[in-house]
Scaffold this active site. Structure first.
Site, short mmCIF file in Angstrom:
data_model
loop_
_atom_site.label_atom_id
_atom_site.label_comp_id
_atom_site.label_asym_id
_atom_site.label_seq_id
_atom_site.Cartn_x
_atom_site.Cartn_y
_atom_site.Cartn_z
N GLU A 174 36.07 41.72 37.78
CA GLU A 174 36.89 42.88 37.46
C GLU A 174 36.59 43.41 36.05
O GLU A 174 37.45 43.42 35.16
CB GLU A 174 38.37 42.53 37.63
CG GLU A 174 38.72 42.23 39.08
CD GLU A 174 40.14 41.75 39.28
OE1 GLU A 174 40.72 41.15 38.33
OE2 GLU A 174 40.70 41.97 40.35
N ASN A 196 41.22 39.08 31.60
CA ASN A 196 41.54 38.99 33.01
C ASN A 196 42.40 37.76 33.23
O ASN A 196 42.48 36.87 32.37
CB ASN A 196 40.26 38.90 33.85
CG ASN A 196 40.50 39.21 35.31
OD1 ASN A 196 40.82 38.33 36.10
ND2 ASN A 196 40.39 40.48 35.67
N HIS A 416 51.24 40.37 53.29
CA HIS A 416 50.62 40.04 52.01
C HIS A 416 50.77 38.55 51.76
O HIS A 416 51.87 38.00 51.80
CB HIS A 416 51.27 40.81 50.86
CG HIS A 416 50.64 40.54 49.53
ND1 HIS A 416 51.35 40.18 48.42
CD2 HIS A 416 49.34 40.55 49.14
CE1 HIS A 416 50.54 40.00 47.40
NE2 HIS A 416 49.31 40.22 47.81
N HIS A 417 49.64 37.88 51.50
CA HIS A 417 49.62 36.46 51.16
C HIS A 417 49.00 36.29 49.78
O HIS A 417 47.77 36.28 49.65
CB HIS A 417 48.79 35.66 52.16
CG HIS A 417 49.40 35.51 53.51
ND1 HIS A 417 48.70 35.05 54.61
CD2 HIS A 417 50.66 35.76 53.95
CE1 HIS A 417 49.50 35.03 55.66
NE2 HIS A 417 50.69 35.45 55.28
N GLU A 418 49.79 36.20 48.75
CA GLU A 418 49.28 35.85 47.43
C GLU A 418 49.30 34.34 47.30
O GLU A 418 50.34 33.70 47.52
CB GLU A 418 50.12 36.49 46.32
CG GLU A 418 49.70 36.11 44.91
CD GLU A 418 48.22 36.36 44.64
OE1 GLU A 418 47.49 35.39 44.37
OE2 GLU A 418 47.80 37.53 44.73
N HIS A 486 41.51 39.77 48.28
CA HIS A 486 41.42 40.21 46.89
C HIS A 486 41.19 39.00 45.98
O HIS A 486 41.67 37.90 46.25
CB HIS A 486 42.70 40.93 46.47
CG HIS A 486 42.76 42.34 46.94
ND1 HIS A 486 43.07 43.40 46.11
CD2 HIS A 486 42.53 42.89 48.16
CE1 HIS A 486 43.04 44.53 46.81
NE2 HIS A 486 42.72 44.23 48.05
N GLU A 487 40.44 39.24 44.90
CA GLU A 487 40.05 38.19 43.94
C GLU A 487 39.16 37.12 44.55
O GLU A 487 38.92 36.08 43.93
CB GLU A 487 41.27 37.53 43.26
CG GLU A 487 42.08 38.44 42.37
CD GLU A 487 43.16 39.19 43.14
OE1 GLU A 487 43.49 40.32 42.75
OE2 GLU A 487 43.67 38.65 44.15
N GLU A 505 38.37 43.10 47.77
CA GLU A 505 38.45 43.74 46.45
C GLU A 505 37.20 43.33 45.68
O GLU A 505 36.21 44.02 45.70
CB GLU A 505 39.73 43.30 45.73
CG GLU A 505 39.92 44.00 44.39
CD GLU A 505 41.03 43.37 43.59
OE1 GLU A 505 41.76 44.12 42.92
OE2 GLU A 505 41.17 42.14 43.62
N GLU A 511 43.76 49.39 40.51
CA GLU A 511 44.86 48.78 39.76
C GLU A 511 44.59 48.76 38.25
O GLU A 511 45.52 48.86 37.45
CB GLU A 511 45.14 47.37 40.27
CG GLU A 511 44.00 46.39 40.07
CD GLU A 511 44.29 45.03 40.71
OE1 GLU A 511 45.33 44.90 41.37
OE2 GLU A 511 43.47 44.11 40.53
#
Length: 706
Positions: A174, A196, A416-418, A486-487, A505, A511
């Site tokens: 990122e 980051n 959404h699964h963070e 993502h990430e 992502e 963002e």
């Protein structure tokens, strides 16, 4: 005269001997030539040229092994070679085109190491637009289990090229891209590194792939990898005295780079090259070097255009957390029903229904909701293993009722699964979480890996964690769930094999426009770098650029014009496209919002009309199963006039083109919402001259006149 004759004879014999040990491979069109040979000490080397112009000078190949007296670096002899040609056309489940040609010439070189009798195969595939090669380790008694200390693949440059690069990092991609000469990477490195949630650089000359370069004489070169399976992600470390890149693998928690068991192979190392930048964008090498689709029934995998409860949290207007009453959460112990909710929690029934209504009214497929589940109060930065269970909602979010309401409106929900980087915890809960999704009508999940990885000491791109991402994709396929990670590690074309990986992502997305902004030319670089490996969930469609107008504590500015945001739906290819702004902002600009409603997300044809990395991209795409076309242009730092032809349209047909463009006084910083909309009739003989301002662009919707 006799002495001269002997010398000539010796020279001829040496030349003939070199031809015996050198293997040459040409691309199907003959434009690219690859040569493989062994040095005197048995070190394998290769070199690559394009139209008789050197692209990669003689570069060594091999792997250094850990705790082994003899690495796989030299002392090789060629025991066998085999050449072949392959030509097929295959159809992707979704994509930029409805059919992809996979055409290459192959050289398979079997090497035997004298001292150890170990066998290594180096397989080269030469396409019309580039080279792919990998190491293969067949089943054998002399090489069974081995640990890689470092892969020593070289890419020797022919000069001090201009490069578009981000710092080599084990945990994040990122970053904004830096444009510089290769020789300037070291001096610019510290400035290129920005903060980051998790990051670890390894060298002041280390960069990430896909690396885009341009030579002084106009060649475009791209270095990347394909089919990253059961291996560590590759970075590139530059010897800036000799202009030689060498592979640098991401280590695990104890510093090892890869645990291997033969038979096995590495990912493909790829080199794309052309004298036309558009060829880099059109290349399908990365996909072609991956295995065919392994999912028998793909009928459940469908492109998705969605909105979501997300941007308001990213910008600080709202929160993921349900309450401010407690400093920490223990799942199964904390009773949220007895706690006072804050006034900023966004994932509540009332607000989510508002988003569902908006999606239904304007024809969107789905709604993403973040912050719906317990655990957000202390989710980040605590090195906490059991953060979420992925099935327990907050008291103000009724999963069943929301599903029922969305279904009544013809809208799907996206889960959404963070994970907060706790991959062990996610794997423990994965089956239960995916089953919970299916029980409640969720066909897609956005997963996240923010923060340092648990187990502690592991990195986002090490072999063990790469295997976790793959496990998540394959497990999701068992439940017919599409994944938007993502990430996670940057994609390498695995979406061909597992097309339920519908988005990633793995780069600096929209963002970051809420975290201080990105460079206005960022989106003119990403298609040449990050998108080489697969589509990105970039989350475009921001209409309100001054964030403090609705989030007073955030002074960030979105460095883009509104017309540029529209164009991203065409230039940033993805089968997963979000309209990321708040519904109330779209309602202020409904005439411009019409383009987002109209634009397709799956294509039969794609034609790159103009391209220069870091400066501009113009692409035209034909909607799948339709005669409608859409054009997008994104511009870099300086005002530019884009000149295009409509010769991609069908002959003899007439079309109506609606052009959404920057107004004359538009500017990404000072006047980003200034745009014009005009309608003209066009045919395949029409031309367009259109001005794009700094950070601007234009978008065109083209519909056939019946």
């Amino acid at each position: 005269m006799k002495i001269k004759s002997v010398l000539v004879t010796l020279a001829f014999l040496v030349s003939a001997f070199n031809l015996v040990i050198a293997q040459e491979l040409k691309s199907p069109n003959g434009m690219l030539t690859m040569q493989f040979s062994l040095k005197n000490d048995g070190t394998p080397t290769y070199q690559l040229s394009y139209k008789d112009k050197a692209v990669i000078k003689s570069s060594t190949l091999g792997l250094e092994l850990k705790d082994d007296k003899k690495s796989l670096l030299n002392d090789f002899v060629v025991s066998k070679t085999n050449t072949s040609t392959f030509d097929e056309t295959w159809k992707p489940v979704w994509g930029e085109v409805n059919a992809i040609r996979n055409h290459y010439n192959e050289l398979e070189v079997t090497l035997k190491q004298n001292e150890t009798n170990r066998i290594v195969i180096i397989r080269f595939r030469l396409f019309n637009d580039g080279l792919g090669f990998r190491y293969e380790f067949p089943e054998q008694k002399k090489l069974v289990y081995f640990v890689i200390k470092e892969e020593k693949t070289q890419f020797a440059m022919t000069g001090d090229h201009t490069a578009f690069w981000i710092p080599g990092d084990y945990d994040t991609q990122e970053y904004d891209y830096t444009e510089s000469k290769l020789s300037e990477i070291r001096e610019k490195f510290d400035t290129a590194v920005t903060s980051n949630a998790s990051q670890k650089q390894f060298s002041k000359t280390g960069v990430q792939t896909a690396l885009m370069m341009k030579t002084n004489d106009g060649l475009y070169i791209n270095l990347h990898e394909a089919a990253l399976i059961n291996y560590a992600c590759m970075h590139l470390n530059l010897d800036d005295k000799n202009m030689i890149f060498e592979s640098h693998l991401t280590p695990d928690a104890v510093g090892d780079k890869g645990y291997m068991q033969a038979p096995c192979n590495t990912p493909w190392r790829t080199i794309m090259v052309s004298d036309d930048a558009r060829d880099i964008l059109e290349s399908k090498i990365t996909l072609n070097l991956n295995e065919p689709c392994k999912i028998d029934d793909t009928s459940w995998i469908k492109p998705v255009k969605y909105i979501g409860v997300w941007w308001e949290m990213i910008t600080g207007k709202s929160s993921w957390a349900y309450t401010d009453e407690i400093p920490a959460v223990q799942l199964g112990v904390t009773n949220f029903s007895k706690l006072k909710p804050n006034t900023t929690h966004a994932a509540n029934n009332t607000k989510v229904k508002r988003y569902i209504d908006f999606a239904s009214k304007h024809g969107f497929d789905a709604v993403l909701v973040e912050g719906w589940n317990e655990g957000w109060e202390d989710w980040f930065g605590q090195s906490k293993d059991y953060v979420f269970d992925f099935v327990t909602p907050y008291p103000d979010f009724d999963v069943q009722a929301i599903h029922k309401y969305a279904k009544s409106k013809g809208v799907k929900m996206i889960m959404h699964h963070e994970t907060s980087g706790s991959v062990r915890n996610y794997e423990r809960h994965m089956d239960k979480a995916y089953q919970f999704m299916k029980n409640n009508g969720y066909d897609a999940v956005k997963s996240g890996y923010v923060g340092n990885i648990l187990p502690r000491g592991e990195h986002h791109y090490s072999q063990w964690i790469v295997n976790h991402y793959q496990y998540a994709i394959e497990k999701a396929a068992d439940y017919q769930v599409m994944v938007n990670a993502h990430e996670a590690v940057r994609p390498t074309g695995i979406c061909r094999t597992y097309p339920n990986l519908i988005g990633n992502e793995a780069a600096r997305g929209t963002e970051f426009q809420a975290f201080g902004g990105s460079k206005p030319n960022h989106v003119t670089v990403l298609p040449f770098t990050r998108l080489i490996g697969g589509p990105m969930d970039y989350t475009p469609g921001i209409f309100e650029m001054n964030i403090n107008k609705f989030s007073p504590n955030n002074d960030s500015h979105v460095n883009s014009t509104l017309a540029n945001q529209l164009a991203l739906y065409v230039t940033m290819y993805s089968p997963l496209q979000m309209a990321a702004d708040l519904p109330e902002h779209y309602e202020q600009f409904m005439d411009a919002f019409q383009f987002i409603k109209d634009v397709a997300i799956d294509w039969d044809e794609s034609t790159y009309l103009e391209a220069e990395p870091g400066y501009y991209i113009t692409v035209a795409r034909k909607q799948k199963g339709s005669n409608n076309w859409f054009v997008g242009n994104v511009n870099g730092n300086n005002t530019r006039t884009s000149n295009i032809k409509f010769d991609f349209l069908e002959k003899g047909k007439k079309y109506i083109a609606t052009i959404y463009a920057d107004a004359k006084d538009a500017h990404y910083k000072t006047n980003p919402q200034a745009y014009t909309i005009k309608t003209i009739k066009v045919t395949n003989k029409s031309k367009l001259s259109q001005v794009s301002v700094p950070g601007g662009g234009y978008a065109i919707s083209i519909k056939e006149i019946e």
